[in-house]
Design a protein around this motif. Structure first.
Motif, PDB file in Angstrom:
ATOM      1  N   VAL A 143       0.864  -1.177   0.000  1.00 54.35           N
ATOM      2  CA  VAL A 143       0.000   0.000   0.000  1.00 54.35           C
ATOM      3  C   VAL A 143       0.899   1.224   0.000  1.00 54.35           C
ATOM      4  O   VAL A 143       1.827   1.312   0.803  1.00 54.35           O
ATOM      5  CB  VAL A 143      -0.904   0.005   1.253  1.00 54.35           C
ATOM      6  CG1 VAL A 143      -1.789   1.251   1.255  1.00 54.35           C
ATOM      7  CG2 VAL A 143      -1.745  -1.256   1.298  1.00 54.35           C
ATOM      8  N   VAL A 181      -1.186   6.601   1.206  1.00 52.53           N
ATOM      9  CA  VAL A 181      -2.484   5.995   1.511  1.00 52.53           C
ATOM     10  C   VAL A 181      -2.511   5.532   2.963  1.00 52.53           C
ATOM     11  O   VAL A 181      -3.503   5.729   3.682  1.00 52.53           O
ATOM     12  CB  VAL A 181      -2.774   4.824   0.554  1.00 52.53           C
ATOM     13  CG1 VAL A 181      -4.070   4.114   0.947  1.00 52.53           C
ATOM     14  CG2 VAL A 181      -2.859   5.327  -0.885  1.00 52.53           C
ATOM     15  N   GLU A 182      -1.408   4.918   3.404  1.00 52.27           N
ATOM     16  CA  GLU A 182      -1.344   4.461   4.790  1.00 52.27           C
ATOM     17  C   GLU A 182      -1.462   5.625   5.775  1.00 52.27           C
ATOM     18  O   GLU A 182      -2.068   5.492   6.844  1.00 52.27           O
ATOM     19  CB  GLU A 182      -0.044   3.690   5.041  1.00 52.27           C
ATOM     20  CG  GLU A 182       0.052   2.379   4.284  1.00 52.27           C
ATOM     21  CD  GLU A 182       0.971   1.381   4.976  1.00 52.27           C
ATOM     22  OE1 GLU A 182       1.181   1.515   6.198  1.00 52.27           O
ATOM     23  OE2 GLU A 182       1.457   0.462   4.299  1.00 52.27           O
ATOM     24  N   ARG A 184      -3.239   8.105   5.719  1.00 54.34           N
ATOM     25  CA  ARG A 184      -4.612   8.598   5.899  1.00 54.34           C
ATOM     26  C   ARG A 184      -5.291   8.045   7.136  1.00 54.34           C
ATOM     27  O   ARG A 184      -6.251   8.620   7.635  1.00 54.34           O
ATOM     28  CB  ARG A 184      -5.451   8.261   4.657  1.00 54.34           C
ATOM     29  CG  ARG A 184      -5.033   9.008   3.396  1.00 54.34           C
ATOM     30  CD  ARG A 184      -5.780   8.499   2.181  1.00 54.34           C
ATOM     31  NE  ARG A 184      -5.253   9.081   0.951  1.00 54.34           N
ATOM     32  CZ  ARG A 184      -5.522   8.637  -0.271  1.00 54.34           C
ATOM     33  NH1 ARG A 184      -6.336   7.581  -0.415  1.00 54.34           N
ATOM     34  NH2 ARG A 184      -5.008   9.221  -1.332  1.00 54.34           N
ATOM     35  N   VAL A 185      -4.802   6.906   7.659  1.00 53.63           N
ATOM     36  CA  VAL A 185      -5.457   6.331   8.839  1.00 53.63           C
ATOM     37  C   VAL A 185      -5.333   7.262  10.038  1.00 53.63           C
ATOM     38  O   VAL A 185      -6.163   7.206  10.960  1.00 53.63           O
ATOM     39  CB  VAL A 185      -4.879   4.944   9.206  1.00 53.63           C
ATOM     40  CG1 VAL A 185      -5.069   3.961   8.064  1.00 53.63           C
ATOM     41  CG2 VAL A 185      -3.420   5.039   9.623  1.00 53.63           C
ATOM     42  N   ASP A 212     -18.775  -0.563   9.680  1.00 56.92           N
ATOM     43  CA  ASP A 212     -17.349  -0.270   9.515  1.00 56.92           C
ATOM     44  C   ASP A 212     -16.671  -0.241  10.877  1.00 56.92           C
ATOM     45  O   ASP A 212     -16.848   0.673  11.656  1.00 56.92           O
ATOM     46  CB  ASP A 212     -17.154   1.078   8.832  1.00 56.92           C
ATOM     47  CG  ASP A 212     -15.682   1.460   8.704  1.00 56.92           C
ATOM     48  OD1 ASP A 212     -14.849   0.523   8.703  1.00 56.92           O
ATOM     49  OD2 ASP A 212     -15.383   2.663   8.614  1.00 56.92           O
ATOM     50  N   ALA A 237      -6.072  -0.335   7.136  1.00 57.33           N
ATOM     51  CA  ALA A 237      -5.710   0.207   5.823  1.00 57.33           C
ATOM     52  C   ALA A 237      -4.232   0.562   5.729  1.00 57.33           C
ATOM     53  O   ALA A 237      -3.768   0.965   4.661  1.00 57.33           O
ATOM     54  CB  ALA A 237      -6.554   1.442   5.521  1.00 57.33           C
ATOM     55  N   GLY A 286     -13.051  -1.345  10.948  1.00 56.49           N
ATOM     56  CA  GLY A 286     -11.757  -1.863  10.521  1.00 56.49           C
ATOM     57  C   GLY A 286     -11.856  -3.209   9.854  1.00 56.49           C
ATOM     58  O   GLY A 286     -10.897  -3.944   9.764  1.00 56.49           O
TER      59      GLY A 286
END
Length: 414
Positions: A207, A211-212, A214-215, A406, A339, A408
């Motif tokens: 990933v 993008v990572e 964003r968690v 949702d 994510a 996780g």
């Protein structure tokens, strides 16, 4: 039908066997954990040899924790594109060399620097190792896999930390550093032989880092981090000063320090084993039980600090209660940060070691203020009460997220 499905899932969890690579990584954590915690039993020797106070020597524990906090996310991100086995090998090598330098360090400043460097390597190994371990098992076995890594810490408390204390008493604290360097070499061989070259979900796909990242916009990630940090602060606020408490407050001889550390480690190993199995099915229930029990034990320790007959068994119970929470706290971070498969391990490591930094520092402040070693237990209990509140808030949020479909990607564990 529902009962049958639940039974089948439980049987599948029981039959699943963890890959050898997970066990090897847990073995590497044993060496890391021995180094991280052995100073708790060596503070008087280090302070005397380097001519510093015990609270100042205790900052070596905080220095290690600071390095872990900084190193976990930085090294996880920096090594994201590197082969994971190679990354683990390099990190263990740096860790071992730093202990050789620490063993011959003539000054407090140089020893302090080696603790920071070794902590950076340790943090990277934890972050990458946790990501590899989780990637090698199904979602309903994550807490078990993470419990193996925490089990390495527990065994370190049973064998490594008391062994380091014995070496410190009979051969000098530097001998303990040489022993950790030797353990690191053994772990290095295990990683080379058993850890696969990738160990990543999806056949090696990664990933992107952006993008990572964003968690970290999600409130539930920060709540899980805060809960974990408060837990670690409460535990290590007291544990970091257990050795001087035993000798100066409880009135026990130095020979008792390794014995009590073994009892703590046995409790921690039992707690990790039980917590790893319970947390996969009843995550928040396990956290409630462990945090509440650990809070009560710390309060009892504060009240009975001068009584050996009480302190000795309570030390073992503290290890059991505290480490009962460990697998669940780790697993929860991997749930809410699903994510971010690489940064999830780094986040868990940074969270634990934020607490490991704050706890010994806060305990040192209490001691320097003249309140005494027993007050580290009271302060630790307050931290754990706050962590219990954090677990409750997480449970409420998890129920709401599950109702919205949702959480996780994992069903809410009671």
């Amino acid at each position: 039908m529902l009962e049958g499905n639940v039974s089948t899932k439980a049987e599948q969890r029981a039959r699943f066997r963890l890959p050898p690579a997970v066990l090897v990584i847990g073995g590497g954590v044993f060496a890391l954990g021995t180094s991280e915690f052995m100073l708790s039993g060596l503070l008087p020797e280090v302070a005397d040899d380097l001519d510093v106070s015990i609270p100042t020597a205790g900052l070596l524990i905080s220095a290690f924790a600071v390095g872990m906090v900084v190193g976990a996310p930085v090294l996880a991100a920096a090594t994201q594109r590197l082969p994971r086995r190679l990354t683990l090998v390099v990190l263990l090598s740096v860790f071992g060399v730093s202990h050789v330098v620490g063993a011959i360090a003539p000054t407090y400043g140089l020893l302090f620097a080696t603790r920071v460097v070794s902590a950076l390597a340790c943090a990277g190994f934890w972050a990458v190792g946790a990501a590899v371990a989780v990637s090698l098992v199904p979602a309903n076995a994550r807490a078990r896999a993470l419990a193996v890594l925490l089990g390495g810490l527990s065994v370190a408390n049973i064998a490594g930390v008391p062994g380091g204390a014995l070496l410190g008493q009979h051969l000098g604290w530097r001998a303990a550093f040489w022993a950790v360097a030797a353990l690191t070499v053994i772990g290095l061989v295990g990683v080379v032989l058993y850890v696969p070259r990738t160990g990543i979900d999806g056949g090696g796909t990664r990933v992107p880092l952006r993008v990572e990242l964003r968690v970290y916009r999600e409130r539930r990630v920060w709540l899980a981090v805060a809960t974990t940090a408060l837990f670690a602060a409460g535990t290590f606020c007291f544990f970091s000063y257990l050795a001087p408490l035993l000798t100066d407050v409880t009135g026990m001889g130095e020979g008792w320090v390794p014995i009590v550390l073994v009892l703590y480690g046995v409790g921690a190993l039992l707690g990790t084993a039980i917590g790893g199995r319970l947390a996969d099915a009843h995550l928040f229930g396990t956290l409630y039980a462990g945090l509440a029990a650990a809070t009560a034990v710390l309060a009892l320790l504060a009240l009975t600090a001068s009584r050996p007959a009480a302190v000795v068994p309570l030390a073992g119970l503290l290890g059991l209660a505290a480490f009962l929470c460990g697998p669940g706290l780790n697993a929860r971070i991997f749930q809410v940060a699903a994510a971010a498969p690489t940064l999830a391990g780094a986040t868990a490591t940074a969270a634990f070691n934020t607490g490991n930094t704050v706890g010994p520092w806060a305990g040192g402040v209490v001691i320097d203020a003249g309140l005494g070693y027993a007050w580290t237990a009271w302060l630790g209990a307050l931290f754990l009460l706050a962590a219990l509140g954090g677990a409750w808030l997480q449970a409420r949020g998890a129920v709401a997220a599950a109702a919205g479909g949702d959480d996780g990607g994992v069903a809410v564990a009671r």
